[in-house]
Design a protein around this motif. Structure first.
Motif, PDB file in Angstrom:
ATOM      1  N   LEU A 197       0.829  -1.203   0.000  1.00  0.00           N
ATOM      2  CA  LEU A 197       0.000   0.000   0.000  1.00  0.00           C
ATOM      3  C   LEU A 197       0.867   1.259   0.000  1.00  0.00           C
ATOM      4  CD1 LEU A 197      -2.699   1.473   0.224  1.00  0.00           C
ATOM      5  CD2 LEU A 197      -2.610   1.134   2.702  1.00  0.00           C
ATOM      6  N   GLN A 198       1.921   1.223   0.784  1.00  0.00           N
ATOM      7  CA  GLN A 198       2.833   2.370   0.821  1.00  0.00           C
ATOM      8  C   GLN A 198       3.442   2.623  -0.555  1.00  0.00           C
ATOM      9  OE1 GLN A 198       6.381   1.966   3.317  1.00  0.00           O
ATOM     10  NE2 GLN A 198       6.118   4.071   3.984  1.00  0.00           N
ATOM     11  N   ASN A 199       3.855   1.539  -1.231  1.00  0.00           N
ATOM     12  CA  ASN A 199       4.406   1.674  -2.582  1.00  0.00           C
ATOM     13  C   ASN A 199       3.345   2.172  -3.558  1.00  0.00           C
ATOM     14  OD1 ASN A 199       6.964   0.767  -1.825  1.00  0.00           O
ATOM     15  ND2 ASN A 199       6.426  -1.377  -2.152  1.00  0.00           N
ATOM     16  N   ALA A 200       2.110   1.703  -3.380  1.00  0.00           N
ATOM     17  CA  ALA A 200       1.024   2.130  -4.268  1.00  0.00           C
ATOM     18  C   ALA A 200       0.744   3.623  -4.115  1.00  0.00           C
ATOM     19  CB  ALA A 200      -0.240   1.318  -3.972  1.00  0.00           C
ATOM     20  N   ILE A 201       0.813   4.115  -2.873  1.00  0.00           N
ATOM     21  CA  ILE A 201       0.597   5.550  -2.636  1.00  0.00           C
ATOM     22  C   ILE A 201       1.711   6.366  -3.273  1.00  0.00           C
ATOM     23  CG2 ILE A 201       0.466   7.341  -0.863  1.00  0.00           C
ATOM     24  CD1 ILE A 201      -0.799   5.224   0.991  1.00  0.00           C
ATOM     25  N   ILE A 202       2.944   5.909  -3.072  1.00  0.00           N
ATOM     26  CA  ILE A 202       4.104   6.627  -3.620  1.00  0.00           C
ATOM     27  C   ILE A 202       4.055   6.648  -5.144  1.00  0.00           C
ATOM     28  CG2 ILE A 202       6.620   6.566  -3.868  1.00  0.00           C
ATOM     29  CD1 ILE A 202       6.722   5.385  -1.022  1.00  0.00           C
ATOM     30  N   ASN A 203       3.699   5.510  -5.742  1.00  0.00           N
ATOM     31  CA  ASN A 203       3.688   5.380  -7.203  1.00  0.00           C
ATOM     32  C   ASN A 203       2.344   5.745  -7.833  1.00  0.00           C
ATOM     33  OD1 ASN A 203       6.402   4.346  -7.332  1.00  0.00           O
ATOM     34  ND2 ASN A 203       5.630   2.392  -6.591  1.00  0.00           N
ATOM     35  N   LYS A 204       1.451   6.336  -7.008  1.00  0.00           N
ATOM     36  CA  LYS A 204       0.149   6.810  -7.482  1.00  0.00           C
ATOM     37  C   LYS A 204      -0.664   5.706  -8.162  1.00  0.00           C
ATOM     38  CE  LYS A 204       1.467  11.668  -7.880  1.00  0.00           C
ATOM     39  NZ  LYS A 204       0.679  12.037  -6.683  1.00  0.00           N
ATOM     40  N   LYS A 205      -0.747   4.569  -7.489  1.00  0.00           N
ATOM     41  CA  LYS A 205      -1.537   3.438  -7.981  1.00  0.00           C
ATOM     42  C   LYS A 205      -2.907   3.358  -7.302  1.00  0.00           C
ATOM     43  CE  LYS A 205       1.661   1.768 -10.729  1.00  0.00           C
ATOM     44  NZ  LYS A 205       1.459   1.735 -12.193  1.00  0.00           N
ATOM     45  N   ILE A 206      -3.169   4.314  -6.422  1.00  0.00           N
ATOM     46  CA  ILE A 206      -4.475   4.358  -5.757  1.00  0.00           C
ATOM     47  C   ILE A 206      -5.501   4.951  -6.721  1.00  0.00           C
ATOM     48  CG2 ILE A 206      -5.783   5.360  -3.863  1.00  0.00           C
ATOM     49  CD1 ILE A 206      -3.874   3.167  -3.004  1.00  0.00           C
ATOM     50  N   GLU A 207      -6.666   4.314  -6.813  1.00  0.00           N
ATOM     51  CA  GLU A 207      -7.710   4.775  -7.725  1.00  0.00           C
ATOM     52  C   GLU A 207      -8.902   5.322  -6.936  1.00  0.00           C
ATOM     53  OE1 GLU A 207      -8.671   1.920 -10.936  1.00  0.00           O
ATOM     54  OE2 GLU A 207      -7.218   0.612  -9.952  1.00  0.00           O
ATOM     55  N   LEU A 208      -9.699   6.113  -7.628  1.00  0.00           N
ATOM     56  CA  LEU A 208     -10.976   6.568  -7.077  1.00  0.00           C
ATOM     57  C   LEU A 208     -12.086   6.224  -8.059  1.00  0.00           C
ATOM     58  CD1 LEU A 208     -10.227  10.097  -5.553  1.00  0.00           C
ATOM     59  CD2 LEU A 208     -10.440   7.918  -4.361  1.00  0.00           C
ATOM     60  N   PHE A 209     -13.162   5.646  -7.527  1.00  0.00           N
ATOM     61  CA  PHE A 209     -14.382   5.448  -8.293  1.00  0.00           C
ATOM     62  C   PHE A 209     -15.405   6.434  -7.734  1.00  0.00           C
ATOM     63  CE2 PHE A 209     -14.282   1.098 -10.514  1.00  0.00           C
ATOM     64  CZ  PHE A 209     -12.937   1.236 -10.815  1.00  0.00           C
ATOM     65  N   TYR A 210     -16.427   6.726  -8.546  1.00  0.00           N
ATOM     66  CA  TYR A 210     -17.389   7.750  -8.145  1.00  0.00           C
ATOM     67  C   TYR A 210     -18.812   7.201  -8.281  1.00  0.00           C
ATOM     68  CZ  TYR A 210     -13.265  10.647  -8.675  1.00  0.00           C
ATOM     69  OH  TYR A 210     -12.011  11.162  -8.561  1.00  0.00           O
ATOM     70  N   GLN A 211     -19.587   7.324  -7.188  1.00  0.00           N
ATOM     71  CA  GLN A 211     -20.979   6.872  -7.225  1.00  0.00           C
ATOM     72  C   GLN A 211     -21.897   8.096  -7.306  1.00  0.00           C
ATOM     73  OE1 GLN A 211     -22.441   4.453  -3.932  1.00  0.00           O
ATOM     74  NE2 GLN A 211     -23.712   3.299  -5.393  1.00  0.00           N
ATOM     75  N   PRO A 212     -22.733   8.134  -8.336  1.00  0.00           N
ATOM     76  CA  PRO A 212     -23.624   9.291  -8.513  1.00  0.00           C
ATOM     77  C   PRO A 212     -24.654   9.405  -7.386  1.00  0.00           C
ATOM     78  CG  PRO A 212     -23.407   8.046 -10.563  1.00  0.00           C
ATOM     79  CD  PRO A 212     -22.791   7.211  -9.482  1.00  0.00           C
ATOM     80  N   GLN A 213     -25.030  10.638  -7.096  1.00  0.00           N
ATOM     81  CA  GLN A 213     -26.111  10.953  -6.159  1.00  0.00           C
ATOM     82  C   GLN A 213     -27.184  11.695  -6.964  1.00  0.00           C
ATOM     83  OE1 GLN A 213     -23.695  13.295  -3.532  1.00  0.00           O
ATOM     84  NE2 GLN A 213     -23.149  11.555  -2.225  1.00  0.00           N
ATOM     85  N   VAL A 214     -28.444  11.297  -6.807  1.00  0.00           N
ATOM     86  CA  VAL A 214     -29.503  11.823  -7.680  1.00  0.00           C
ATOM     87  C   VAL A 214     -30.662  12.373  -6.862  1.00  0.00           C
ATOM     88  CG1 VAL A 214     -28.897  10.145  -9.479  1.00  0.00           C
ATOM     89  CG2 VAL A 214     -30.722   9.599  -7.850  1.00  0.00           C
ATOM     90  N   ASP A 215     -31.502  13.179  -7.540  1.00  0.00           N
ATOM     91  CA  ASP A 215     -32.743  13.645  -6.915  1.00  0.00           C
ATOM     92  C   ASP A 215     -33.877  12.715  -7.324  1.00  0.00           C
ATOM     93  OD1 ASP A 215     -33.391  14.328  -9.529  1.00  0.00           O
ATOM     94  OD2 ASP A 215     -33.062  16.477  -9.231  1.00  0.00           O
ATOM     95  N   TYR A 216     -35.100  13.085  -6.967  1.00  0.00           N
ATOM     96  CA  TYR A 216     -36.239  12.192  -7.218  1.00  0.00           C
ATOM     97  C   TYR A 216     -36.457  11.968  -8.719  1.00  0.00           C
ATOM     98  CZ  TYR A 216     -40.901  10.189  -7.100  1.00  0.00           C
ATOM     99  OH  TYR A 216     -41.979   9.354  -7.282  1.00  0.00           O
ATOM    100  N   GLU A 217     -36.178  13.001  -9.532  1.00  0.00           N
ATOM    101  CA  GLU A 217     -36.313  12.853 -10.988  1.00  0.00           C
ATOM    102  C   GLU A 217     -35.104  12.146 -11.598  1.00  0.00           C
ATOM    103  OE1 GLU A 217     -36.888  15.814  -9.422  1.00  0.00           O
ATOM    104  OE2 GLU A 217     -39.076  15.574  -9.499  1.00  0.00           O
TER     105      GLU A 217
END
Length: 700
Positions: A456-476
């Motif tokens: 994990l430390q190597n992944a942080i240093i080498n920028k191997k950490i990813e982000l996924f994004y979950q949408p948030q919606v209104d009633y429509e």
């Protein structure tokens, strides 16, 4: 095929049993601790015994005739005291595991010293027949046995309160008090092994255990007339002893000196010492150069592949302690069959080849460190010897390959088993709101966790950490925001769950670095997203307590906002109930600073307990995210509806908005809408998406 699968299953089961057994785990860990010394000793032996005349002459001219003393002293400090060091390392490992299992506090250093004393008491260095070689590789099996037995005794005796000497010295350190209380357990343990030595000497007339074993084997050899069977037994015993942790070659050295060394110069003998060294023990016992090649050709496990690479050079010179102790082969159920069978197969092939005249008999003495192919030619004076070695290496490698693959399969099964245990621990800790202690554990869970933490430390240093994004919606179902969710795709174990990532980061003092990387990535992605998708969106990011405890958190946040030109009013910082109730002055001040930056504050997993109501009073939240457990039971539990109605009533009074997570079907959405909640997040609308998929989702 069914038989192979059945064997594979049995080996996996046996490996799981052994890995969960404190004795085998202690031996395995103890051997691993030995790797630095084994590596240093192996290379010192290679450098001192390099079988090239030009090299030897150059070293003599450069450093004088005594240059080998330097490497001999290194060998003295590694392999020639291997049994002593092995006793300490295994005993230390046993004590750590025993303490963890039994919730005890036995000092591992004291236990290791008692084990060392017990070994000396059993060996009896003052005896006239004592040989210093018994403290080296020769005495490995005895040291393993004594380490486990003495450690077990000492730990058990230490748990008996009546044996503990109570101390009442004011101003004396706890170490001194512990040392005094350990006198009786230590004395009884050492006395036990001294009594065994006396019994062996004066009752059974055994003064040297190693020599006794050798003499018994010699009687067996003298009763066998067939040279083939005698050699077959010799090869078998060498490798059986080695597998059990005993230096088989040294145990049987007297037999080799009596039977096989004198016959080297006699062409009428097929089997002699050179025959074994040149054609059977290629790369050392077990023909382990074949195992090393098999790993290099087929292994998918990077650690084992790395071990094979650094073991290759010593193996070329028939020095294999690194692979034997490092893999390890000793007491490894996967390699018991090939480690013993491969040399016997090579022995049979070589014997028949010489017997039928296909290869000339070895009649020239060759130094045992001479590499294969060279040794084959020097031993026979013919290329036929080289050809036989090539055939043996190919055959040995082909024999080892299925077991290397099996080893990888067993490793994956064991890893999955261990990872499942780690996930269970982290999930339970998250549910209960308690901290984990993965990195301090002495067992397989601790070993795996430390390995993951390093990655994990190597992944942080080498920028191997990813982000996924979950949408948030209104009633429509218009997208009103996205939540950044942490992802780490480990090259071996696949995607690691966020709770485990967070636990490893917090225990490994990496929370700040991980948090900064998350914010940097999220802001960068949000900036890119806004260039393509121009509608208003909020970006929600979770923060941990350790991040907010960092006095530089706000400074870093300001730097990143400026760097990526992010509108702070479109940012949402999410905190948990546990974090909000920490009563930390630093965290309270940081949250105020966040509000001063016009960043919205959200409270994640909001329930309806007293604690939840308390922090509604303490903090000026903009968004409340309903606890997923409440939303999940919304359809079947009317109490959940009442709780949500109460929260919505509070939201109107305290002026915060409500967002429901884990919305997975239309019925949940409909009920929430009727209760007054019109903001949602969950699989009904979308799973967490990569940036590319999120862009496609928003555009479509």
């Amino acid at each position: 095929m069914h038989t192979v699968h059945k064997y594979s299953k049995k080996v996996s089961e046996l490996n799981n049993i052994m890995s969960n057994n404190i004795i085998f785990s202690s031996i395995h860990n103890g051997l691993i601790y030995m790797i630095p010394l084994v590596l240093i000793g192996s290379f010192s032996l290679v450098l001192s015994s390099f079988p090239v005349d030009i090299y030897q002459q150059a070293m003599n001219l450069t450093f004088g005739n005594n240059w080998k003393d330097f490497f001999i002293f290194i060998y003295d400090g590694t392999f020639n005291i291997l049994s002593l060091v092995l006793t300490v390392s295994i005993s230390y490992s046993y004590t750590m595991l025993s303490n963890y299992k039994n919730n005890a506090t036995v000092n591992p250093l004291v236990c290791s010293l008692v084990a060392l004393s017990s070994l000396i008491a059993l060996t009896g260095i003052s005896k006239p027949c004592f040989s210093i070689t018994n403290l080296g590789v020769v005495g490995s099996f005895l040291s393993i046995t004594v380490a486990i037995t003495s450690s077990y005794m000492f730990c058990k005796l230490s748990s008996i309160k009546r044996l503990s000497i109570r101390t009442f010295f004011d101003g004396i350190s706890s170490d001194f008090n512990y040392a005094i209380s350990s006198i009786h357990p230590a004395a009884i343990t050492i006395f036990f092994f001294a009594l065994i030595n006396c019994f062996l000497m004066h009752v059974l007339n055994i003064y040297d255990i190693q020599n006794f074993i050798t003499q018994q084997i010699l009687h067996i050899f003298n009763s066998i007339n067939s040279s083939f069977l005698k050699g077959f037994l010799f090869v078998s015993l060498v490798h059986i002893f080695w597998f059990l942790g005993v230096h088989g070659s040294n145990i049987l050295e007297p037999i080799s000196q009596l039977i096989y060394t004198p016959s080297v110069l006699n062409s009428t003998f097929i089997v002699n010492k050179t025959f074994f060294d040149a054609f059977i023990l290629i790369g050392g016992c077990g023909a382990t150069i074949c195992l090393v090649i098999a790993y290099l050709l087929t292994s998918k496990h990077k650690n084992q592949l790395h071990l094979a690479k650094i073991s290759l050079l010593p193996s070329i010179f028939n020095i294999n302690e690194l692979i034997v102790f490092g893999l390890p082969i000793i007491l490894n159920p996967i390699f018991i069959l090939p480690f013993i069978a491969v040399p016997l197969i090579l022995y049979t092939i070589s014997y028949l080849a010489v017997y039928y005249g296909l290869v000339l008999p070895p009649v020239s003495a060759v130094t045992w460190t001479t590499p294969a192919l060279i040794s084959g030619y020097l031993a026979t004076g013919s290329t036929s010897g080289v050809g036989l070695q090539l055939i043996n290496i190919i055959v040995g490698t082909l024999c080892y390959i299925p077991f290397v693959k099996l080893s990888h399969k067993v490793y994956l099964n064991q890893t999955k088993y261990t990872m499942d245990k780690i996930y269970n621990i982290t999930n339970l800790a998250e549910q209960k709101g308690i901290l984990t202690n993965l990195l301090t554990r002495p067992d397989d869970i601790g070993n795996m966790s430390r390995f993951l933490a390093n990655d994990l430390q190597n992944a942080i240093i080498n920028k191997k950490i990813e982000l996924f994004y979950q949408p948030q919606v209104d009633y429509e179902e218009n997208v009103i925001g996205i939540e950044a969710l942490l992802r780490w795709n480990h090259p071996t174990y696949g995607y690691i769950t966020p709770p485990l990532i967070i636990a490893l980061a917090e225990e490994g003092q990496m929370s700040d670095a991980l948090g900064f990387e998350i914010f940097d990535t999220a802001f960068r992605d949000f900036n890119e997203l806004k260039k393509i998708y121009t509608k208003d969106l909020f970006l929600s990011i979770n923060v941990s307590a350790s991040q907010l405890e960092n006095e530089n958190f706000i400074t870093h946040l300001k730097v990143l906002i400026h760097k990526y030109n992010v509108d702070s009013e479109k940012l949402v910082i999410e905190i948990t109930e546990k974090l909000a109730l920490s009563n930390s002055i630093t965290i309270m001040n940081q949250l105020k600073e966040i509000k001063n930056l016009r960043i919205k504050l959200a409270m994640d997993d909001f329930g309806m307990g007293r604690s939840s109501l308390v922090y509604l009073k303490e903090y000026n939240f903009d968004i409340i995210k309903l606890d997923g457990s409440i939303v999940k039971e919304l359809i079947t539990n009317d109490n959940c509806k009442n709780i949500i109605s109460s929260i919505i009533f509070l939201s109107k009074t305290l002026h915060f908005s409500i967002l429901a997570e884990y919305v997975e079907n239309e019925e949940q959405k409909h009920i929430l809408h009727n209760l007054g909640c019109n903001k949602y997040q969950g699989y009904l609308f979308s799973r967490a998406l990569s940036l590319e998929d999120l862009i496609s989702y928003l555009i479509s």
